[in-house]
Each structure stands twice: as structure tokens, then as C-alpha cells.
Design a protein around this motif. Structure first.
Motif, PDB file in Angstrom:
ATOM      1  N   ARG A  56     -58.405   9.356 163.202  1.00 41.36           N
ATOM      2  CA  ARG A  56     -59.739   9.277 162.599  1.00 41.36           C
ATOM      3  C   ARG A  56     -60.201   7.833 162.412  1.00 41.36           C
ATOM      4  N   LYS A 111     -56.667  21.584 166.132  1.00 43.90           N
ATOM      5  CA  LYS A 111     -58.107  21.493 166.411  1.00 43.90           C
ATOM      6  C   LYS A 111     -58.701  20.262 165.734  1.00 43.90           C
ATOM      7  N   LEU A 112     -58.288  20.027 164.504  1.00 42.58           N
ATOM      8  CA  LEU A 112     -58.767  18.866 163.759  1.00 42.58           C
ATOM      9  C   LEU A 112     -58.373  17.573 164.467  1.00 42.58           C
ATOM     10  N   SER A 115     -60.422  17.033 167.542  1.00 38.13           N
ATOM     11  CA  SER A 115     -61.815  16.706 167.229  1.00 38.13           C
ATOM     12  C   SER A 115     -62.046  15.212 167.006  1.00 38.13           C
ATOM     13  N   THR A 116     -60.984  14.458 166.760  1.00 38.11           N
ATOM     14  CA  THR A 116     -61.155  13.012 166.572  1.00 38.11           C
ATOM     15  C   THR A 116     -61.536  12.321 167.874  1.00 38.11           C
ATOM     16  N   GLU A 141     -56.868  22.827 173.027  1.00 37.41           N
ATOM     17  CA  GLU A 141     -56.732  21.487 172.425  1.00 37.41           C
ATOM     18  C   GLU A 141     -55.646  20.656 173.093  1.00 37.41           C
TER      19      GLU A 141
END
Length: 165
Positions: A56, A111-112, A115-116, A141
Motif C-alpha cells: 500500500r 484480494k486486498l 488491489s494495491t 488474484e
């Protein structure tokens, strides 16, 4: 996942606490390589959290899932369980994760990470052979199956930091 607030505190020995450490002199981490060999839910939380925290922030993170690369399949994430030694504390842990806004399922965590746009998830070729996993079996993913030697030579050797879990 919510971003933790950094609260500066002083340690009694005079060293800065993690919340107030001056990282300006430290060389930046631009690339992080992580090798994960365990598929227990509670044991995955640490490496996936490291990947999340760095991804992130824009750090390029590559993770190689060895041995239990089936984790990167729908069946693998469905079968992900707590380490039996701590299974009696699963409800407590999941309550804490929920309280903190963290994913409660490993697939949601993957998934998180994806998503980055900075975290890549690779299954080990040797493990995939052992478990009869092919690219078509992988979660959307996942970034594919990779030879562990290629991972070591082309990713880990060029990374600014490597972690093994």
C-alpha cells in the motif's frame, strides 16, 4: 484493513519506539520478496500483513507460496484453517480481526493485496507439480506458477529485503 495510527512514545533506554523512529537515514525498500511455506490461517497473517503494509506504500512485493501452493486455488483458500495448536482461539482471533477492520478470510486478504497493484502472488512450480495444480486452477488474484530458482535469482536476489515464513 485500516491504517494504524503512529503514536510516538519513548522507550526507557532512550532508543526511539517504532512509532517515532527516524527512517530518513535508512535505505528505502523498493522491492520486497517473501517466501511462504505454511498454509495455516494464523501463520499467514504476519507475512500477508507485511505485504499489505509495504504494497500500500508502493513497494513492489512478490510472494512465492512454496509447498502448499494450493493455497492460491479456490480449494486452497476454502481449506485454510488455524494451526491446530491454536484452533481453540480462532473465534477470539477473528473477533479481533473484525474489530480492527481486517479480512476474516484468506481469499479476502489476497484480494486486498492484489488491489494495491504492487503485490504479486506466485505459486511454486515444484509444489504445484506435487499437488497437480496448473495455472488454470489458480485464483484470479494469483500471478501464476513460478520456478523457485527463477524466483530466487530474478526476484529475491534483486530485492532490497527478503522474508521467509
Amino acid at each position: 484493513m485500516r491504517q494504524s495510527e503512529e503514536v510516538p512514545t519513548a522507550r526507557s533506554d532512550g532508543w526511539p519506539d517504532a512509532g517515532q523512529a527516524d527512517l530518513s537515514a535508512a535505505p528505502p525498500i523498493r522491492r520486497l520478496a517473501i517466501v511462504i511455506r505454511d498454509d495455516a490461517f494464523d501463520r499467514l497473517l504476519s507475512p500477508l500483513t507485511f505485504a499489505w503494509e509495504m504494497g500500500r506504500k508502493g513497494v513492489e512485493v512478490d510472494i512465492l507460496f512454496v509447498l502448499w501452493s494450493v493455497l492460491l486455488t479456490p480449494e486452497g483458500v476454502r481449506e485454510c484453517r488455524m494451526d491446530p495448536r491454536y484452533a481453540h482461539r480462532e473465534d477470539w482471533l477473528k473477533q479481533r480481526l473484525k474489530r480492527d477492520g481486517d479480512p476474516l478470510e484468506i481469499h479476502d486478504f489476497l484480494k486486498l493485496l492484489a488491489s494495491t497493484g504492487h503485490v504479486r502472488l506466485h505459486g511454486c512450480r515444484l509444489a504445484a507439480m506435487t499437488f497437480d495444480v496448473v495455472d488454470d486452477d489458480l485464483l484470479p488474484e494469483a500471478d501464476g506458477i513460478m520456478d523457485p530458482g527463477v524466483f530466487l535469482q530474478e526476484i529475491a536476489a534483486r530485492a532490497d529485503h527478503c522474508q521467509y515464513f
